[in-house]
Design a protein around this motif. Sequence first.
Motif, PDB file in Angstrom:
ATOM      1  N   GLY A   4       0.814  -1.201   0.000  1.00  0.00           N
ATOM      2  CA  GLY A   4       0.000   0.000   0.000  1.00  0.00           C
ATOM      3  C   GLY A   4       0.848   1.251   0.000  1.00  0.00           C
ATOM      4  N   GLU A   5       0.204   2.397  -0.097  1.00  0.00           N
ATOM      5  CA  GLU A   5       0.925   3.663  -0.119  1.00  0.00           C
ATOM      6  C   GLU A   5       1.588   3.933   1.232  1.00  0.00           C
ATOM      7  OE1 GLU A   5      -2.105   5.896  -3.235  1.00  0.00           O
ATOM      8  OE2 GLU A   5      -1.706   6.720  -1.245  1.00  0.00           O
ATOM      9  N   ASN A   6       0.917   3.563   2.295  1.00  0.00           N
ATOM     10  CA  ASN A   6       1.415   3.876   3.624  1.00  0.00           C
ATOM     11  C   ASN A   6       2.014   2.672   4.329  1.00  0.00           C
ATOM     12  OD1 ASN A   6       0.411   6.528   3.398  1.00  0.00           O
ATOM     13  ND2 ASN A   6      -1.631   5.790   3.904  1.00  0.00           N
ATOM     14  N   LYS A   7       1.599   1.499   3.920  1.00  0.00           N
ATOM     15  CA  LYS A   7       2.086   0.281   4.564  1.00  0.00           C
ATOM     16  C   LYS A   7       2.768  -0.610   3.545  1.00  0.00           C
ATOM     17  CE  LYS A   7       0.679   0.879   8.795  1.00  0.00           C
ATOM     18  NZ  LYS A   7       1.596   0.897   9.927  1.00  0.00           N
ATOM     19  N   SER A 118      -4.546 -12.183  22.606  1.00  0.00           N
ATOM     20  CA  SER A 118      -5.283 -12.479  21.380  1.00  0.00           C
ATOM     21  C   SER A 118      -4.826 -11.543  20.269  1.00  0.00           C
ATOM     22  CB  SER A 118      -6.791 -12.292  21.603  1.00  0.00           C
ATOM     23  OG  SER A 118      -7.484 -12.318  20.372  1.00  0.00           O
ATOM     24  N   PHE A 119      -4.580 -12.108  19.065  1.00  0.00           N
ATOM     25  CA  PHE A 119      -4.201 -11.228  17.962  1.00  0.00           C
ATOM     26  C   PHE A 119      -5.401 -10.459  17.417  1.00  0.00           C
ATOM     27  CE2 PHE A 119      -3.878 -15.499  15.549  1.00  0.00           C
ATOM     28  CZ  PHE A 119      -5.216 -15.507  15.171  1.00  0.00           C
ATOM     29  N   TYR A 120      -6.557 -10.597  18.048  1.00  0.00           N
ATOM     30  CA  TYR A 120      -7.683  -9.722  17.734  1.00  0.00           C
ATOM     31  C   TYR A 120      -7.620  -8.434  18.547  1.00  0.00           C
ATOM     32  CZ  TYR A 120      -9.370 -13.627  15.042  1.00  0.00           C
ATOM     33  OH  TYR A 120      -9.462 -14.635  14.106  1.00  0.00           O
ATOM     34  N   ASP A 121      -6.499  -8.254  19.248  1.00  0.00           N
ATOM     35  CA  ASP A 121      -6.159  -6.996  19.906  1.00  0.00           C
ATOM     36  C   ASP A 121      -4.852  -6.487  19.310  1.00  0.00           C
ATOM     37  OD1 ASP A 121      -8.329  -7.144  21.732  1.00  0.00           O
ATOM     38  OD2 ASP A 121      -7.155  -8.504  23.014  1.00  0.00           O
ATOM     39  N   VAL A 122      -4.580  -5.196  19.460  1.00  0.00           N
ATOM     40  CA  VAL A 122      -3.268  -4.661  19.109  1.00  0.00           C
ATOM     41  C   VAL A 122      -2.286  -5.141  20.176  1.00  0.00           C
ATOM     42  CG1 VAL A 122      -1.884  -2.590  18.793  1.00  0.00           C
ATOM     43  CG2 VAL A 122      -4.233  -2.652  17.941  1.00  0.00           C
ATOM     44  N   LEU A 123      -1.199  -5.761  19.755  1.00  0.00           N
ATOM     45  CA  LEU A 123      -0.271  -6.402  20.688  1.00  0.00           C
ATOM     46  C   LEU A 123       1.044  -5.653  20.849  1.00  0.00           C
ATOM     47  CD1 LEU A 123      -0.837 -10.028  19.385  1.00  0.00           C
ATOM     48  CD2 LEU A 123      -1.520  -9.201  21.634  1.00  0.00           C
ATOM     49  N   GLN A 127       3.668   0.933  14.458  1.00  0.00           N
ATOM     50  CA  GLN A 127       4.735   0.977  13.462  1.00  0.00           C
ATOM     51  C   GLN A 127       6.063   0.481  14.029  1.00  0.00           C
ATOM     52  OE1 GLN A 127       5.009   4.671  11.311  1.00  0.00           O
ATOM     53  NE2 GLN A 127       2.813   4.753  10.898  1.00  0.00           N
ATOM     54  N   SER A 128       6.028  -0.704  14.606  1.00  0.00           N
ATOM     55  CA  SER A 128       7.240  -1.264  15.230  1.00  0.00           C
ATOM     56  C   SER A 128       7.743  -2.537  14.564  1.00  0.00           C
ATOM     57  CB  SER A 128       6.971  -1.563  16.707  1.00  0.00           C
ATOM     58  OG  SER A 128       5.935  -2.531  16.847  1.00  0.00           O
ATOM     59  N   ILE A 129       6.962  -3.146  13.646  1.00  0.00           N
ATOM     60  CA  ILE A 129       7.283  -4.458  13.091  1.00  0.00           C
ATOM     61  C   ILE A 129       7.780  -4.330  11.651  1.00  0.00           C
ATOM     62  CG2 ILE A 129       6.422  -6.772  12.603  1.00  0.00           C
ATOM     63  CD1 ILE A 129       6.337  -6.020  15.568  1.00  0.00           C
ATOM     64  N   ASP A 130       8.951  -4.908  11.383  1.00  0.00           N
ATOM     65  CA  ASP A 130       9.465  -4.943  10.007  1.00  0.00           C
ATOM     66  C   ASP A 130       8.829  -6.069   9.208  1.00  0.00           C
ATOM     67  OD1 ASP A 130      11.833  -2.954   9.804  1.00  0.00           O
ATOM     68  OD2 ASP A 130      12.208  -4.006  11.691  1.00  0.00           O
ATOM     69  N   PHE A 131       8.816  -7.262   9.812  1.00  0.00           N
ATOM     70  CA  PHE A 131       8.307  -8.445   9.114  1.00  0.00           C
ATOM     71  C   PHE A 131       7.518  -9.296  10.096  1.00  0.00           C
ATOM     72  CE2 PHE A 131       8.411 -12.807   7.632  1.00  0.00           C
ATOM     73  CZ  PHE A 131       8.089 -12.671   6.294  1.00  0.00           C
ATOM     74  N   ALA A 132       6.319  -9.669   9.706  1.00  0.00           N
ATOM     75  CA  ALA A 132       5.471 -10.515  10.554  1.00  0.00           C
ATOM     76  C   ALA A 132       4.971 -11.695   9.742  1.00  0.00           C
ATOM     77  CB  ALA A 132       4.298  -9.710  11.097  1.00  0.00           C
ATOM     78  N   PHE A 133       4.703 -12.806  10.432  1.00  0.00           N
ATOM     79  CA  PHE A 133       4.156 -13.964   9.734  1.00  0.00           C
ATOM     80  C   PHE A 133       3.216 -14.725  10.651  1.00  0.00           C
ATOM     81  CE2 PHE A 133       8.039 -15.466  11.736  1.00  0.00           C
ATOM     82  CZ  PHE A 133       7.769 -16.749  12.158  1.00  0.00           C
ATOM     83  N   SER A 134       2.350 -15.508  10.021  1.00  0.00           N
ATOM     84  CA  SER A 134       1.372 -16.307  10.753  1.00  0.00           C
ATOM     85  C   SER A 134       1.030 -17.521   9.913  1.00  0.00           C
ATOM     86  CB  SER A 134       0.108 -15.484  11.032  1.00  0.00           C
ATOM     87  OG  SER A 134      -0.848 -16.257  11.735  1.00  0.00           O
ATOM     88  N   PHE A 135       1.109 -18.719  10.519  1.00  0.00           N
ATOM     89  CA  PHE A 135       0.787 -19.951   9.813  1.00  0.00           C
ATOM     90  C   PHE A 135      -0.394 -20.644  10.494  1.00  0.00           C
ATOM     91  CE2 PHE A 135       5.436 -19.771   8.779  1.00  0.00           C
ATOM     92  CZ  PHE A 135       5.263 -19.553   7.424  1.00  0.00           C
ATOM     93  N   MET A 136      -1.431 -20.911   9.743  1.00  0.00           N
ATOM     94  CA  MET A 136      -2.563 -21.715  10.194  1.00  0.00           C
ATOM     95  C   MET A 136      -3.242 -21.160  11.458  1.00  0.00           C
ATOM     96  SD  MET A 136      -2.536 -23.858   7.832  1.00  0.00           S
ATOM     97  CE  MET A 136      -1.335 -23.823   6.522  1.00  0.00           C
ATOM     98  N   GLU A 186       0.556  -2.062  13.686  1.00  0.00           N
ATOM     99  CA  GLU A 186       1.845  -2.530  14.195  1.00  0.00           C
ATOM    100  C   GLU A 186       2.963  -2.524  13.161  1.00  0.00           C
ATOM    101  OE1 GLU A 186      -0.239  -5.637  17.364  1.00  0.00           O
ATOM    102  OE2 GLU A 186       0.510  -6.329  15.442  1.00  0.00           O
ATOM    103  N   LEU A 187       2.611  -2.704  11.874  1.00  0.00           N
ATOM    104  CA  LEU A 187       3.640  -2.757  10.836  1.00  0.00           C
ATOM    105  C   LEU A 187       4.281  -1.400  10.616  1.00  0.00           C
ATOM    106  CD1 LEU A 187       2.088  -4.929   7.982  1.00  0.00           C
ATOM    107  CD2 LEU A 187       4.088  -5.508   9.353  1.00  0.00           C
ATOM    108  N   LYS A 188       5.590  -1.428  10.383  1.00  0.00           N
ATOM    109  CA  LYS A 188       6.268  -0.217   9.945  1.00  0.00           C
ATOM    110  C   LYS A 188       5.804   0.157   8.540  1.00  0.00           C
ATOM    111  CE  LYS A 188      10.628  -0.735  12.469  1.00  0.00           C
ATOM    112  NZ  LYS A 188      12.105  -0.902  12.327  1.00  0.00           N
ATOM    113  N   LEU A 189       6.085   1.385   8.143  1.00  0.00           N
ATOM    114  CA  LEU A 189       5.831   1.761   6.762  1.00  0.00           C
ATOM    115  C   LEU A 189       6.626   0.831   5.858  1.00  0.00           C
ATOM    116  CD1 LEU A 189       6.014   5.656   7.006  1.00  0.00           C
ATOM    117  CD2 LEU A 189       4.039   4.146   7.293  1.00  0.00           C
TER     118      LEU A 189
END
Length: 301
Positions: A4-7, A118-123, A127-136, A186-189
Amino acid sequence: MLKGENKGGVQFRQETIASRAIEAEVIKSRIDQYIAENPEEFRSASSFTIAEYGCGIGKNSVEILRHIIEVIRKRDENKPIEVLCNDLPTIKSDMVHDNLDPLKKEFHHLDICFKPGSFYDVLFPRQSIDFAFSFMSVIWLSKVPCPLDAQFYTSGLDNLDSESLANWKEAARDDWDTFLRNREEELKLNGILFIGTLGHSDPQTDAEKTIARLNQDWVGRNKDMLEEYGYKRSEYPLNLPVAFRSKAEYMEPFSNCNLSLSLETYESFQIEIHLFHRLADTETQEKLPLLLETINRRISQ
């Protein structure tokens, strides 16, 4: 991936069973590209921050994290790396650290932290995360929307009454939107979110119809055994808060102009029906107490 433009982006793989070898190669390539495209951010940042949503006890995280760290170290062998692992509070943090802390012996300047919730909350901070992942993990809903009488969960196109199916679909849609909006915070730009998950085709394939039938048949055949362990439906709805979404349902939030994430890539893999024959094996009955304990823990949260 989402771009995206910002993310940054979310790379999305809809499949039946995570192929970690394939995903590791995709992740390594994308992280290397991310660093190359953001050299100033990479050089100036005090650390490179990685997050995993739904890490369990961390056993399945080790190899993926090792691949990610190796890519970063090739770019800067002294770059501090912070790994933030998340799962529900029922997961014991010492088990996560037992599985992941050996990585700290392989790599210097590495910090690993378990964040229950819960990841249904902001944890994590904005803008602190460079790379995030989630499996299943994103197939798990925040709660059971309404009781189902003949099956554990919905595969998305089951033979449910229209009201029940509508309730589960609405919950799946709302939770998916909430998950993405929290990660957006949470993701950085230009940060990246990689998701590997289960989904269903629309229209449903013959294999998926068979899986839904096996799910219903297993519950029907084993009602007496379920009740023997104290899980009578009149007392406690035996439903997993799990829902499979279609590609259209996964992509729906990205058409919303208020979401600064966009889909960068989307890969889909067909279900191999032989992988699911085990659902009907007698071996399942031997594992029932452990299965029920897991279900009970999930539902009671």
